[in-house]
Motif scaffolding. Structure first.
Motif, PDB file in Angstrom:
ATOM      1  N   TYR A  81       0.840  -1.099   0.005  1.00 25.69           N
ATOM      2  CA  TYR A  81      -0.117  -0.023  -0.057  1.00 25.69           C
ATOM      3  C   TYR A  81       0.767   1.175  -0.214  1.00 25.69           C
ATOM      4  O   TYR A  81       1.924   1.269   0.527  1.00 25.69           O
ATOM      5  CB  TYR A  81      -1.061   0.007   1.250  1.00 25.69           C
ATOM      6  N   THR A  82       0.204   2.347  -0.374  1.00 24.86           N
ATOM      7  CA  THR A  82       0.861   3.733  -0.287  1.00 24.86           C
ATOM      8  C   THR A  82      -0.175   4.568   0.185  1.00 24.86           C
ATOM      9  O   THR A  82      -1.255   4.620  -0.149  1.00 24.86           O
ATOM     10  CB  THR A  82       1.165   4.004  -2.074  1.00 24.86           C
ATOM     11  N   ILE A  83       0.176   5.645   0.843  1.00 28.24           N
ATOM     12  CA  ILE A  83      -0.642   6.402   1.481  1.00 28.24           C
ATOM     13  C   ILE A  83      -0.490   7.647   0.794  1.00 28.24           C
ATOM     14  O   ILE A  83       0.750   8.164   0.501  1.00 28.24           O
ATOM     15  CB  ILE A  83      -0.668   6.587   2.905  1.00 28.24           C
ATOM     16  N   LEU A  84      -1.439   8.743   0.665  1.00 22.18           N
ATOM     17  CA  LEU A  84      -1.407  10.022  -0.093  1.00 22.18           C
ATOM     18  C   LEU A  84      -1.823  10.990   0.759  1.00 22.18           C
ATOM     19  O   LEU A  84      -3.061  10.844   1.511  1.00 22.18           O
ATOM     20  CB  LEU A  84      -2.165  10.062  -1.143  1.00 22.18           C
ATOM     21  N   LEU A  85      -0.860  11.601   1.572  1.00 25.25           N
ATOM     22  CA  LEU A  85      -0.959  12.771   2.395  1.00 25.25           C
ATOM     23  C   LEU A  85      -1.490  13.996   1.750  1.00 25.25           C
ATOM     24  O   LEU A  85      -1.214  14.313   0.718  1.00 25.25           O
ATOM     25  CB  LEU A  85       0.048  13.231   3.139  1.00 25.25           C
ATOM     26  N   VAL A  86      -2.583  14.532   2.240  1.00 20.72           N
ATOM     27  CA  VAL A  86      -3.470  15.758   1.632  1.00 20.72           C
ATOM     28  C   VAL A  86      -3.540  16.853   2.782  1.00 20.72           C
ATOM     29  O   VAL A  86      -2.873  16.508   3.979  1.00 20.72           O
ATOM     30  CB  VAL A  86      -4.801  15.557   1.322  1.00 20.72           C
ATOM     31  N   TYR A  87      -3.897  17.986   2.611  1.00 21.81           N
ATOM     32  CA  TYR A  87      -3.644  19.104   3.388  1.00 21.81           C
ATOM     33  C   TYR A  87      -4.880  19.327   4.338  1.00 21.81           C
ATOM     34  O   TYR A  87      -4.710  20.157   5.392  1.00 21.81           O
ATOM     35  CB  TYR A  87      -3.700  20.547   2.588  1.00 21.81           C
ATOM     36  N   SER A  88      -5.775  18.331   4.301  1.00 24.71           N
ATOM     37  CA  SER A  88      -7.025  18.639   4.953  1.00 24.71           C
ATOM     38  C   SER A  88      -7.776  17.313   4.886  1.00 24.71           C
ATOM     39  O   SER A  88      -7.830  16.757   3.860  1.00 24.71           O
ATOM     40  CB  SER A  88      -8.045  19.725   4.833  1.00 24.71           C
ATOM     41  N   SER A  89      -8.957  17.113   5.759  1.00 21.65           N
ATOM     42  CA  SER A  89      -9.864  16.091   5.627  1.00 21.65           C
ATOM     43  C   SER A  89     -10.836  16.382   4.541  1.00 21.65           C
ATOM     44  O   SER A  89     -11.080  15.308   3.811  1.00 21.65           O
ATOM     45  CB  SER A  89     -10.382  15.853   6.870  1.00 21.65           C
ATOM     46  N   SER A  90     -11.082  17.411   4.309  1.00 23.09           N
ATOM     47  CA  SER A  90     -11.992  17.844   2.768  1.00 23.09           C
ATOM     48  C   SER A  90     -11.217  17.264   1.676  1.00 23.09           C
ATOM     49  O   SER A  90     -11.799  16.976   0.675  1.00 23.09           O
ATOM     50  CB  SER A  90     -12.449  19.234   2.867  1.00 23.09           C
ATOM     51  N   TYR A  91      -9.914  17.505   1.439  1.00 22.88           N
ATOM     52  CA  TYR A  91      -9.030  17.168   0.331  1.00 22.88           C
ATOM     53  C   TYR A  91      -9.115  15.597   0.468  1.00 22.88           C
ATOM     54  O   TYR A  91      -9.216  14.999  -0.759  1.00 22.88           O
ATOM     55  CB  TYR A  91      -7.693  17.801   0.552  1.00 22.88           C
ATOM     56  N   ALA A  92      -9.130  14.870   1.725  1.00 27.44           N
ATOM     57  CA  ALA A  92      -9.050  13.482   1.600  1.00 27.44           C
ATOM     58  C   ALA A  92     -10.302  12.914   1.183  1.00 27.44           C
ATOM     59  O   ALA A  92     -10.373  12.008   0.221  1.00 27.44           O
ATOM     60  CB  ALA A  92      -8.856  12.848   3.005  1.00 27.44           C
ATOM     61  N   VAL A  93     -11.644  13.550   1.429  1.00 34.10           N
ATOM     62  CA  VAL A  93     -12.626  13.030   0.876  1.00 34.10           C
ATOM     63  C   VAL A  93     -12.776  13.378  -0.694  1.00 34.10           C
ATOM     64  O   VAL A  93     -13.409  12.438  -1.286  1.00 34.10           O
ATOM     65  CB  VAL A  93     -13.925  13.769   1.432  1.00 34.10           C
ATOM     66  N   ARG A  94     -12.387  14.425  -0.867  1.00 35.12           N
ATOM     67  CA  ARG A  94     -12.461  14.774  -2.472  1.00 35.12           C
ATOM     68  C   ARG A  94     -11.415  13.814  -3.230  1.00 35.12           C
ATOM     69  O   ARG A  94     -12.040  13.388  -4.337  1.00 35.12           O
ATOM     70  CB  ARG A  94     -11.974  16.280  -2.858  1.00 35.12           C
ATOM     71  N   ALA A  95     -10.240  13.456  -2.642  1.00 32.26           N
ATOM     72  CA  ALA A  95      -9.387  12.757  -3.461  1.00 32.26           C
ATOM     73  C   ALA A  95     -10.047  11.428  -3.512  1.00 32.26           C
ATOM     74  O   ALA A  95      -9.880  10.727  -4.649  1.00 32.26           O
ATOM     75  CB  ALA A  95      -8.135  12.609  -2.714  1.00 32.26           C
ATOM     76  N   GLU A  96     -10.525  10.899  -2.436  1.00 36.98           N
ATOM     77  CA  GLU A  96     -11.068   9.516  -2.255  1.00 36.98           C
ATOM     78  C   GLU A  96     -12.192   9.487  -3.485  1.00 36.98           C
ATOM     79  O   GLU A  96     -12.346   8.423  -4.164  1.00 36.98           O
ATOM     80  CB  GLU A  96     -11.821   9.069  -0.915  1.00 36.98           C
TER      81      GLU A  96
END
Length: 76
Positions: A6-21
């Motif tokens: 697995y690889t993890i992608l760090l984003v700048y906020s939880s809203s970016y994480a939701v959007r990326a997903e």
């Protein structure tokens, strides 16, 4: 097969994480939001986990979507 599963992608906020997903799933890339592992960051938050084999495709999709990343880390 990749060295890392697995690889993890760090984003700048939880809203970016939701959007990326959402963006990645729409493109058929399997994702899961998980807490950021403590050995990577002591900040509380979430990141997006993907299969390492999908990294190049995921990075291209997110770049084309203008979604900035804070980091990309392989998990053993």
């Amino acid at each position: 097969m990749s060295e890392h599963q697995y690889t993890i992608l760090l984003v700048y906020s939880s809203s970016y994480a939701v959007r990326a997903e959402k963006i990645l799933r729409k493109e058929g890339i399997d994702t899961k939001m998980i807490p950021i592992p403590r050995h990577i960051s002591s900040n509380c938050g979430v990141c997006v986990r993907i299969h390492t084999d999908d990294v190049n495709d995921a990075l291209e999709v997110l770049d084309n979507s203008n979604l900035p990343l804070d980091g990309v880390y392989n998990l053993d």
